[in-house]
Design an enzyme around this catalytic site. Sequence first.
Site, PDB file in Angstrom:
ATOM      1  N   CYS A 251       0.817  -1.229   0.000  1.00 25.92           N
ATOM      2  CA  CYS A 251       0.000   0.000   0.000  1.00 25.92           C
ATOM      3  C   CYS A 251       0.846   1.271   0.000  1.00 25.92           C
ATOM      4  CB  CYS A 251      -0.925   0.012   1.204  1.00 25.92           C
ATOM      5  SG  CYS A 251      -1.950  -1.440   1.312  1.00 25.92           S
TER       6      CYS A 251
ATOM      7  N   HIS B 126      -4.113   6.902   3.191  1.00 24.67           N
ATOM      8  CA  HIS B 126      -4.413   5.636   2.521  1.00 24.67           C
ATOM      9  C   HIS B 126      -5.834   5.213   2.897  1.00 24.67           C
ATOM     10  CE1 HIS B 126      -4.300   1.618   1.126  1.00 24.67           C
ATOM     11  NE2 HIS B 126      -4.063   1.052   2.283  1.00 24.67           N
TER      12      HIS B 126
ATOM     13  N   ASN C 150     -10.255  -0.643  -0.467  1.00 26.58           N
ATOM     14  CA  ASN C 150      -8.808  -0.459  -0.319  1.00 26.58           C
ATOM     15  C   ASN C 150      -8.131  -0.901  -1.617  1.00 26.58           C
ATOM     16  OD1 ASN C 150      -6.093  -0.704   0.277  1.00 26.58           O
ATOM     17  ND2 ASN C 150      -6.385  -1.744   2.224  1.00 26.58           N
TER      18      ASN C 150
HETATM   19  O1  UT7 Z   1      -4.132  -1.610   3.444  1.00 26.20           O
HETATM   20  C1  UT7 Z   1      -3.303  -1.727   4.516  1.00 26.20           C
HETATM   21  C2  UT7 Z   1      -3.568  -2.622   5.532  1.00 26.20           C
HETATM   22  N1  UT7 Z   1      -4.865  -3.048   5.896  1.00 26.20           N
HETATM   23  C3  UT7 Z   1      -5.561  -2.396   6.837  1.00 26.20           C
HETATM   24  O2  UT7 Z   1      -5.250  -1.292   7.162  1.00 26.20           O
HETATM   25  C4  UT7 Z   1      -6.694  -3.109   7.490  1.00 26.20           C
HETATM   26  C5  UT7 Z   1      -6.646  -2.901   8.976  1.00 26.20           C
HETATM   27  N2  UT7 Z   1      -7.675  -3.612   9.713  1.00 26.20           N
HETATM   28  C6  UT7 Z   1      -8.991  -3.335   9.587  1.00 26.20           C
HETATM   29  O3  UT7 Z   1      -9.399  -2.487   8.804  1.00 26.20           O
HETATM   30  C7  UT7 Z   1      -9.945  -4.042  10.516  1.00 26.20           C
HETATM   31  O4  UT7 Z   1      -9.209  -4.768  11.468  1.00 26.20           O
HETATM   32  C8  UT7 Z   1     -10.938  -4.997   9.784  1.00 26.20           C
HETATM   33  C9  UT7 Z   1     -11.969  -4.192   8.993  1.00 26.20           C
HETATM   34  C10 UT7 Z   1     -10.163  -5.916   8.866  1.00 26.20           C
HETATM   35  C11 UT7 Z   1     -11.695  -5.851  10.782  1.00 26.20           C
HETATM   36  O5  UT7 Z   1     -12.343  -5.020  11.734  1.00 26.20           O
HETATM   37  P1  UT7 Z   1     -12.232  -5.350  13.294  1.00 26.20           P
HETATM   38  O6  UT7 Z   1     -13.059  -4.380  14.006  1.00 26.20           O
HETATM   39  O7  UT7 Z   1     -10.757  -5.386  13.600  1.00 26.20           O
HETATM   40  O8  UT7 Z   1     -12.906  -6.759  13.388  1.00 26.20           O
HETATM   41  P2  UT7 Z   1     -12.287  -8.136  13.918  1.00 26.20           P
HETATM   42  O9  UT7 Z   1     -11.274  -8.670  12.951  1.00 26.20           O
HETATM   43  O10 UT7 Z   1     -11.864  -7.963  15.345  1.00 26.20           O
HETATM   44  O11 UT7 Z   1     -13.563  -9.059  13.894  1.00 26.20           O
HETATM   45  C12 UT7 Z   1     -14.684  -8.813  14.705  1.00 26.20           C
HETATM   46  C13 UT7 Z   1     -15.709  -9.887  14.432  1.00 26.20           C
HETATM   47  C14 UT7 Z   1     -15.164 -11.303  14.478  1.00 26.20           C
HETATM   48  O12 UT7 Z   1     -16.156 -12.136  15.051  1.00 26.20           O
HETATM   49  P3  UT7 Z   1     -16.050 -12.578  16.597  1.00 26.20           P
HETATM   50  O13 UT7 Z   1     -14.731 -13.300  16.709  1.00 26.20           O
HETATM   51  O14 UT7 Z   1     -16.078 -11.309  17.372  1.00 26.20           O
HETATM   52  O15 UT7 Z   1     -17.246 -13.440  16.767  1.00 26.20           O
HETATM   53  C15 UT7 Z   1     -14.990 -11.656  13.023  1.00 26.20           C
HETATM   54  O16 UT7 Z   1     -15.096 -13.054  12.782  1.00 26.20           O
HETATM   55  O17 UT7 Z   1     -16.247  -9.703  13.111  1.00 26.20           O
HETATM   56  C16 UT7 Z   1     -16.170 -10.951  12.397  1.00 26.20           C
HETATM   57  N3  UT7 Z   1     -16.000 -10.637  10.999  1.00 26.20           N
HETATM   58  C17 UT7 Z   1     -17.025 -10.406  10.163  1.00 26.20           C
HETATM   59  N4  UT7 Z   1     -18.358 -10.418  10.360  1.00 26.20           N
HETATM   60  C18 UT7 Z   1     -19.139 -10.132   9.305  1.00 26.20           C
HETATM   61  C19 UT7 Z   1     -14.827 -10.491  10.310  1.00 26.20           C
HETATM   62  N5  UT7 Z   1     -15.115 -10.175   9.037  1.00 26.20           N
HETATM   63  C20 UT7 Z   1     -16.450 -10.107   8.914  1.00 26.20           C
HETATM   64  C21 UT7 Z   1     -17.338  -9.831   7.861  1.00 26.20           C
HETATM   65  N6  UT7 Z   1     -18.668  -9.840   8.094  1.00 26.20           N
HETATM   66  N7  UT7 Z   1     -16.903  -9.521   6.623  1.00 26.20           N
END
Ligand code: UT7
Length: 330
Positions: free
Chosen positions: A116, A257, A287
Site C-alpha cells: 500500500c 491511505h 482499499n
Molecule cells: O491496506 C493496509 C492494511 N490493511 C488495513 O489497514 C486493514 C486494517 N484492519 C482493519 O481495517 C480491521 O481490522 C478490519 C476491517 C479488517 C476488521 O475489523 P475489526 O473491528 O478489527 O474486526 P475483527 O477482525 O476484530 O472481527 C470482529 C468480528 C469477528 O467475530 P467474533 O470473533 O467477534 O465473533 C470476526 O469473525 O467480526 C467478524 N468478521 C465479520 N463479520 C461479518 C470479520 N469479518 C467479517 C465480515 N462480516 N466480513
Amino acid sequence: MDPKISVHITGTGRAVPDRILTNQDLEKMVDTTDEWITTRSGIKRRHIIGPGQSNSDFVAQACRNALAMAQVDAADVDFLLVGTITGDLIFPSTACLVQEKIGARNAAAWDLSAACSGWLYGVKTATALLKTGMGKRALVVGSEMLSTITDWTDRSTCVLFGDGSGATLLEAREDSPGGVLATYARTDGGLAELLHIPKGGSRYPVTPEVLAERSNKVQMKGNEVFKHAVRNMESAAREVLAQAGLGTGDVTLLIPHQANIRIIKAIASRLEIEMDRVYVNLQEYGNTSAASIPIALDEARRAGRVREGDRVLMAAFGGGLTWGAALVQF
Ligand code: UT7
C-alpha cells in the site's frame, strides 16, 4: 541534491474498472452484511477488473490522463515507476509493458513492491532522482488489481479490497517555490506475516496443495495491522511536517491511505485535523493499496479540492510492513 531544483506534481490521472461489486453482492458470496462492512470499514462498493483486462491497461490510461493534464508528451518522460504487487506478469515488470503502451520510449521503467505504500515510496525515489538532476520528468503510479489475489471465501479480507490505478507526473523545476516539501518512508520486515501472501512465490511455488488451501491469496491479521496503521501513519505525517517546519494547521488537505474509515478518523483526530480537511473515497473504491492515494489525489484535484498553493499531506501504510508520508505544495 541541487537546492535550486524543486519537484512538482504537475499532472494526475486515474483509471478504474467499470465493473462494480457492492456490499449486497458480497452478502451473497460470504457470511457478511452490508451493515458490518459499512460500520467496520466504511466501504460500500469496489471496482473489479473484468475478463481480458489487465493492470497495465489501467496504468496506461491513468498515465495518459496525467500527461494530458500536464500537457507533456510521453516521449519526454525519463522515469516510469509503477508501485504494484499485482503486476500483469512475474516479469517483465508492468512498468515495461506500460512504457510500450503509452510510447514513453525514453523512460527507464521499473516496478516497485511496497504494497500500500508503493506510490509514496515511488514519490520518494523519483523526487531524489529528479533533485539530483538525473532526469526532468517521472511518472509515478500506484496500481493494483487486488481482486486477483483475494481469497473470495475469506470474509475477513474479501470485503475490503478493490482494483484501480492512479498516476502522477513529477517534474523538476528551477527556482520555483513549493513542490514536494518532504518525504518519509520506513519498513519493519519483522512484521511481514501480519499481511502477506504466504505461498506461490519462489520459496513455495504453486502446487495443487497451495491452490487447495488458497495460501497463494492475501492473508491478514486485521486487528494488529489496524494498530500499527494508526500509530505509524500518524508518526510519518508528523515527521514530514517537522522536516518542512510546518504544523498540522498548515495542511490544506490530508489524503490518507483509504483502508478503513475508522483508521482515517483515528489519524485525523490524533493530528487534530477536522474531517472536512480529510479526503475520503473508500466508500466507492475499497482499499486499492498502492493506488488509493493517487486515485484520491486525482479526484480531489479535478474536483477543485486542491488548488495552487495548497499543501497536501499524504500518508500510507501496508504489507511489509511499510509506511510513509509526503507533504506536497501544489
Ligand atoms: O491496506 C493496509 C492494511 N490493511 C488495513 O489497514 C486493514 C486494517 N484492519 C482493519 O481495517 C480491521 O481490522 C478490519 C476491517 C479488517 C476488521 O475489523 P475489526 O473491528 O478489527 O474486526 P475483527 O477482525 O476484530 O472481527 C470482529 C468480528 C469477528 O467475530 P467474533 O470473533 O467477534 O465473533 C470476526 O469473525 O467480526 C467478524 N468478521 C465479520 N463479520 C461479518 C470479520 N469479518 C467479517 C465480515 N462480516 N466480513
